[in-house]
Design a protein around this motif. Structure first.
Motif, PDB file in Angstrom:
ATOM      1  N   ALA A  17       0.858  -1.379   0.009  1.00 15.40           N
ATOM      2  CA  ALA A  17      -0.045  -0.042  -0.027  1.00 15.40           C
ATOM      3  C   ALA A  17       0.768   1.010  -0.206  1.00 15.40           C
ATOM      4  O   ALA A  17       0.595   2.225  -0.832  1.00 15.40           O
ATOM      5  CB  ALA A  17      -0.966  -0.057   1.215  1.00 15.40           C
ATOM      6  N   VAL A  18       1.704   1.081   0.815  1.00 14.48           N
ATOM      7  CA  VAL A  18       2.953   2.373   0.781  1.00 14.48           C
ATOM      8  C   VAL A  18       3.413   2.471  -0.743  1.00 14.48           C
ATOM      9  O   VAL A  18       3.694   3.600  -1.012  1.00 14.48           O
ATOM     10  CB  VAL A  18       4.212   2.095   1.917  1.00 14.48           C
ATOM     11  CG1 VAL A  18       5.158   3.082   1.890  1.00 14.48           C
ATOM     12  CG2 VAL A  18       3.235   2.298   3.349  1.00 14.48           C
ATOM     13  N   ASN A  19       3.943   1.473  -1.276  1.00 10.76           N
ATOM     14  CA  ASN A  19       4.519   1.589  -2.448  1.00 10.76           C
ATOM     15  C   ASN A  19       3.423   2.009  -3.439  1.00 10.76           C
ATOM     16  O   ASN A  19       3.809   2.927  -4.226  1.00 10.76           O
ATOM     17  CB  ASN A  19       5.119   0.503  -2.857  1.00 10.76           C
ATOM     18  CG  ASN A  19       6.563   0.180  -2.087  1.00 10.76           C
ATOM     19  OD1 ASN A  19       7.043   1.079  -1.659  1.00 10.76           O
ATOM     20  ND2 ASN A  19       6.913  -1.202  -2.133  1.00 10.76           N
ATOM     21  N   THR A  20       2.370   1.529  -3.389  1.00 10.48           N
ATOM     22  CA  THR A  20       1.298   2.056  -4.273  1.00 10.48           C
ATOM     23  C   THR A  20       1.115   3.548  -4.280  1.00 10.48           C
ATOM     24  O   THR A  20       0.951   4.238  -5.248  1.00 10.48           O
ATOM     25  CB  THR A  20      -0.103   1.282  -4.001  1.00 10.48           C
ATOM     26  OG1 THR A  20       0.352  -0.022  -4.476  1.00 10.48           O
ATOM     27  CG2 THR A  20      -1.133   1.674  -5.147  1.00 10.48           C
ATOM     28  N   CYS A  21       0.993   3.971  -2.996  1.00 13.32           N
ATOM     29  CA  CYS A  21       1.011   5.583  -2.857  1.00 13.32           C
ATOM     30  C   CYS A  21       2.057   6.320  -3.474  1.00 13.32           C
ATOM     31  O   CYS A  21       1.816   7.192  -4.114  1.00 13.32           O
ATOM     32  CB  CYS A  21       0.755   5.835  -1.128  1.00 13.32           C
ATOM     33  SG  CYS A  21      -0.678   5.447  -0.435  1.00 13.32           S
TER      34      CYS A  21
ATOM     35  N   ILE B  37      -2.929  11.624  -1.246  1.00 15.36           N
ATOM     36  CA  ILE B  37      -2.207  10.590  -1.266  1.00 15.36           C
ATOM     37  C   ILE B  37      -1.115  10.398  -0.334  1.00 15.36           C
ATOM     38  O   ILE B  37      -0.857   9.332   0.368  1.00 15.36           O
ATOM     39  CB  ILE B  37      -1.517  10.257  -2.834  1.00 15.36           C
ATOM     40  CG1 ILE B  37      -2.625  10.324  -3.523  1.00 15.36           C
ATOM     41  CG2 ILE B  37      -0.725   8.961  -2.752  1.00 15.36           C
ATOM     42  CD1 ILE B  37      -2.244  10.486  -5.229  1.00 15.36           C
ATOM     43  N   LEU B  38      -0.205  11.399   0.145  1.00 18.21           N
ATOM     44  CA  LEU B  38       0.761  11.663   0.973  1.00 18.21           C
ATOM     45  C   LEU B  38       0.399  11.250   2.259  1.00 18.21           C
ATOM     46  O   LEU B  38       0.860  10.627   3.159  1.00 18.21           O
ATOM     47  CB  LEU B  38       1.395  12.587   0.909  1.00 18.21           C
ATOM     48  CG  LEU B  38       2.594  13.011   1.808  1.00 18.21           C
ATOM     49  CD1 LEU B  38       3.653  12.024   1.601  1.00 18.21           C
ATOM     50  CD2 LEU B  38       3.026  14.440   1.705  1.00 18.21           C
ATOM     51  N   GLY B  39      -1.183  11.613   2.517  1.00 21.56           N
ATOM     52  CA  GLY B  39      -1.808  11.309   3.907  1.00 21.56           C
ATOM     53  C   GLY B  39      -1.763   9.887   4.158  1.00 21.56           C
ATOM     54  O   GLY B  39      -1.749   9.450   5.197  1.00 21.56           O
ATOM     55  N   PHE B  40      -2.390   9.519   3.055  1.00 20.52           N
ATOM     56  CA  PHE B  40      -2.615   7.908   2.982  1.00 20.52           C
ATOM     57  C   PHE B  40      -1.186   7.257   3.354  1.00 20.52           C
ATOM     58  O   PHE B  40      -1.038   6.390   4.465  1.00 20.52           O
ATOM     59  CB  PHE B  40      -3.116   7.187   1.999  1.00 20.52           C
ATOM     60  CG  PHE B  40      -4.549   7.655   1.669  1.00 20.52           C
ATOM     61  CD1 PHE B  40      -5.475   7.776   2.803  1.00 20.52           C
ATOM     62  CD2 PHE B  40      -4.960   7.888   0.342  1.00 20.52           C
ATOM     63  CE1 PHE B  40      -6.868   8.196   2.365  1.00 20.52           C
ATOM     64  CE2 PHE B  40      -6.318   8.015   0.019  1.00 20.52           C
ATOM     65  CZ  PHE B  40      -7.257   8.210   1.131  1.00 20.52           C
ATOM     66  N   GLU B  41      -0.268   7.539   2.865  1.00 21.73           N
ATOM     67  CA  GLU B  41       0.869   7.025   3.031  1.00 21.73           C
ATOM     68  C   GLU B  41       1.805   7.073   4.330  1.00 21.73           C
ATOM     69  O   GLU B  41       2.036   6.192   4.970  1.00 21.73           O
ATOM     70  CB  GLU B  41       2.078   7.678   2.084  1.00 21.73           C
ATOM     71  CG  GLU B  41       3.448   6.939   2.146  1.00 21.73           C
ATOM     72  CD  GLU B  41       4.260   7.658   1.113  1.00 21.73           C
ATOM     73  OE1 GLU B  41       5.505   7.575   1.179  1.00 21.73           O
ATOM     74  OE2 GLU B  41       3.875   7.982  -0.073  1.00 21.73           O
TER      75      GLU B  41
END
Length: 187
Positions: free
Chosen positions: A42-46, A152-156
């Protein structure tokens, strides 16, 4: 050249994933392995999505993003139009049925966390449950036109906090660990 390196890494990861899926016993250690894999994906996808779907992204950038996420077939079966930024982001981040999306990874992580023991039965969710619950809710309610780089950065960052909360809760950290904590449900 970067694409070739990423493609080689994806092949190795796929091979290891198959090995894990077929040969690792489904015990608590497997859950932690899966949690780490889901969070890392998930981090890489972000990160990939931020990098390759910025506002001035070309079709080539979006194509690379779909390749990195192994989502070419999913995208082209769902969207009959050519490559467009909003649908690519939607597929990469929000689609709960795309096994490469952030939403899918978060839901699998949530399932694994539910199966792990808690410290108390007081009804108050532990940090890792609060973080994954908020992430799940945010991903389920966000519309594709509301996605921006900051989101997106917030999700990461939330995913990184989730990883830290899991580490703090389940792994020993020297003097910070108390022997008085008792786990429930480890029988």
């Amino acid at each position: 050249e970067a694409y070739d390196h990423a493609n080689d890494a994806l092949q190795i990861t796929a091979a290891l994933g198959g090995l894990i899926k077929e040969n690792v016993a489904r015990v608590a250690g497997w859950r932690f392995l899966e949690l780490g894999r889901r969070i890392e994906r998930a981090v890489n996808t972000c990160r990939y999505t931020r990098q390759f779907s910025e506002p001035n992204a070309t079709e080539g950038d979006l194509d690379v993003l779909l390749d990195l996420l192994d989502s070419q077939i999913s995208y082209h079966s769902r969207y009959l139009i050519g490559l467009a930024r909003k649908p690519v982001r939607d597929l990469a981040l929000l689609d709960p049925y795309n096994p490469r999306s952030v939403a899918f990874q978060v839901e699998r992580a949530r399932d694994h966390l539910k199966a792990l023991p808690t410290l108390s039965d007081d009804g108050v969710p532990e940090a890792q449950h609060r973080i994954v619950g908020k992430l799940s809710s945010d991903l389920a309610t966000l519309m594709e036109n509301e996605i921006d780089t900051k989101t997106i950065l917030g999700f990461e960052q939330s995913l990184m906090k989730l990883a830290e909360a899991i580490a703090q809760r389940f792994f020993l950290h020297g003097a910070a660990t108390t022997s008085e904590q008792k786990w429930k449900g480890l029988v």
